[in-house]
Design an enzyme around this catalytic site. Structure first.
Site, PDB file in Angstrom:
ATOM      1  N   ASP A  53      14.320  -1.415 -23.692  1.00 53.92           N
ATOM      2  CA  ASP A  53      14.821  -2.632 -24.086  1.00 53.92           C
ATOM      3  C   ASP A  53      15.954  -2.259 -24.874  1.00 53.92           C
ATOM      4  OD1 ASP A  53      14.182  -5.547 -25.505  1.00 53.92           O
ATOM      5  OD2 ASP A  53      14.842  -4.380 -27.062  1.00 53.92           O
ATOM      6  N   TYR A  58      23.865  -3.453 -28.754  1.00 48.16           N
ATOM      7  CA  TYR A  58      23.822  -2.301 -29.134  1.00 48.16           C
ATOM      8  C   TYR A  58      24.762  -1.165 -28.610  1.00 48.16           C
ATOM      9  CZ  TYR A  58      19.012  -4.207 -29.450  1.00 48.16           C
ATOM     10  OH  TYR A  58      18.044  -5.227 -29.996  1.00 48.16           O
ATOM     11  N   HIS A 119      20.138 -13.386 -27.107  1.00 51.25           N
ATOM     12  CA  HIS A 119      19.523 -12.460 -28.507  1.00 51.25           C
ATOM     13  C   HIS A 119      19.139 -13.430 -29.745  1.00 51.25           C
ATOM     14  CE1 HIS A 119      20.449  -8.142 -29.738  1.00 51.25           C
ATOM     15  NE2 HIS A 119      19.729  -8.568 -30.660  1.00 51.25           N
ATOM     16  N   ASN A 158      13.953 -14.276 -31.193  1.00 55.28           N
ATOM     17  CA  ASN A 158      14.189 -15.047 -32.479  1.00 55.28           C
ATOM     18  C   ASN A 158      14.129 -16.626 -32.288  1.00 55.28           C
ATOM     19  OD1 ASN A 158      14.613 -12.351 -34.062  1.00 55.28           O
ATOM     20  ND2 ASN A 158      16.671 -12.429 -32.886  1.00 55.28           N
ATOM     21  N   GLN A 179      11.097 -12.345 -27.920  1.00 52.24           N
ATOM     22  CA  GLN A 179      11.017 -11.487 -28.590  1.00 52.24           C
ATOM     23  C   GLN A 179      11.158 -11.579 -30.184  1.00 52.24           C
ATOM     24  OE1 GLN A 179      13.761  -7.307 -28.919  1.00 52.24           O
ATOM     25  NE2 GLN A 179      12.587  -7.409 -26.702  1.00 52.24           N
ATOM     26  N   GLY A 211       7.814  -1.624 -39.325  1.00 52.73           N
ATOM     27  CA  GLY A 211       9.053  -2.022 -40.372  1.00 52.73           C
ATOM     28  C   GLY A 211      10.405  -1.560 -39.814  1.00 52.73           C
ATOM     29  N   GLU A 263       3.223   9.548 -28.336  1.00 53.74           N
ATOM     30  CA  GLU A 263       2.189   8.866 -29.431  1.00 53.74           C
ATOM     31  C   GLU A 263       2.427   7.553 -29.155  1.00 53.74           C
ATOM     32  OE1 GLU A 263       2.814   9.856 -33.522  1.00 53.74           O
ATOM     33  OE2 GLU A 263       2.361  11.894 -33.024  1.00 53.74           O
ATOM     34  N   ASN A 264       3.634   6.744 -29.013  1.00 50.18           N
ATOM     35  CA  ASN A 264       3.716   5.153 -28.847  1.00 50.18           C
ATOM     36  C   ASN A 264       3.044   4.797 -27.684  1.00 50.18           C
ATOM     37  OD1 ASN A 264       5.022   5.416 -31.553  1.00 50.18           O
ATOM     38  ND2 ASN A 264       7.190   5.169 -30.676  1.00 50.18           N
TER      39      ASN A 264
END
Length: 300
Positions: A53, A58, A119, A158, A179, A211, A263-264
């Site tokens: 993503d 970015y 976006h 959004n 998203q 967070g 882990e994710n």
């Protein structure tokens, strides 16, 4: 490593593809730019992750594309990769969006992207007119590239129900994904937006699951989350990701650390119990908060 098939996918409206429920967010941290993000993308794909993503905002299209091409040279099939990017308001409007797509594809060095999101629902004084007019013109332009196969699916970020419905009402390409910020502390309007999406068949992707960079340590350090994690032999972060998965929402936590990337992805071999979900589903309104401050349907 994780076998890509161990990560379930969400079907996208209009039969335009399937989106893996766990990906990596390539934003908002020092390791999301330059060579670190190239390596992060490569590592993630080699570990078995498939959903990337990014966004124009970015500023890392080139490096993300390089990491992807390196992984493909090492045997990762392009058709298994799900690449998302987002068009920023500066490029809203028919002509601007139409000029943006070829530029974006050439920055990434790919022939197509799997998903392009608007976006934000707002624009700042663009020539295309009102925010609604700008969104619609942008959608019409992107739709042309979807027909040509250069964009597989179109979505938003959004957005609220009204803003999405306006796009559905155009009768063209459906909104396949929304998203938005989503975690147990979001205000009710975010949860209601997710419900609306699910009723319509719009897939939802959460950002800010743990967070923001500033808050993540405080949130994942909360005692109850730690305890839940221990019960399942998982981390507090994995518990938060699993909470979203159980709400049929895909997650894109951002990290360039291969240990955390792995882990994710390892969030599909356990389930949260009814009591655990109940607790996370009923955070008191007074404790609700947004880290990124985008509220669905806030703009006209």
């Amino acid at each position: 490593d994780v076998h890509p098939s161990s990560v379930p996918s969400l079907p996208l409206l209009g039969g335009t593809g399937k989106m893996p429920m766990a990906g990596v967010g390539l934003c908002c941290r020092p390791s999301a730019s330059g060579d670190a993000v190239r390596k992060g993308v490569f590592d993630f794909l080699m570990l078995g992750g498939r959903h990337l993503d990014t966004a124009q905002l970015y500023g890392n299209h080139r490096e993300v594309g390089q990491g992807m091409l390196e992984a493909m040279a090492n045997g990762v099939p392009r058709e298994e990769i799900f690449l998302t990017t987002k068009i920023w308001a500066d490029d809203f409007g028919f002509e601007k969006a139409a000029a943006w797509v070829p530029r974006m594809l050439s920055e990434l060095g790919v022939e197509y992207v799997d998903l392009v999101l608007l976006h934000l629902p707002k624009n700042d004084g663009q020539a295309c007119g009102s925010p609604k007019q700008c969104r619609q013109e942008t959608w019409l332009a992107l739709q042309r590239f979807q027909r040509a196969g250069q964009i597989r699916s179109l979505g938003v970020s959004n957005f609220g129900p009204r803003q999405m419905q306006e796009i559905f009402d155009m009768g063209g390409a459906p909104v396949t994904v929304n998203q938005l910020e989503y975690h147990p502390w979001v205000p009710s309007v975010h949860r209601e937006t997710v419900e609306w999406c699910h009723q319509k068949g719009v897939a939802v992707t959460a950002y800010g699951s743990m967070g923001s960079n500033n808050y993540a340590p405080q949130i994942t350090a909360q005692g109850a989350l730690q305890q839940m994690g221990e019960m399942h032999r998982k981390s507090a972060g994995q518990v938060l990701l699993r909470w979203a998965i159980e709400h049929n929402v895909s997650v894109i936590p951002g990290t360039s650390n291969p240990k955390h990337q792995l882990e994710n992805l390892q969030i599909f071999d356990f389930k949260l119990g009814g009591q655990e979900m109940g607790m996370l589903d009923h955070i008191p309104e007074s404790d609700r908060m947004l880290h990124f401050g985008h509220t669905p349907d806030e703009f006209p």
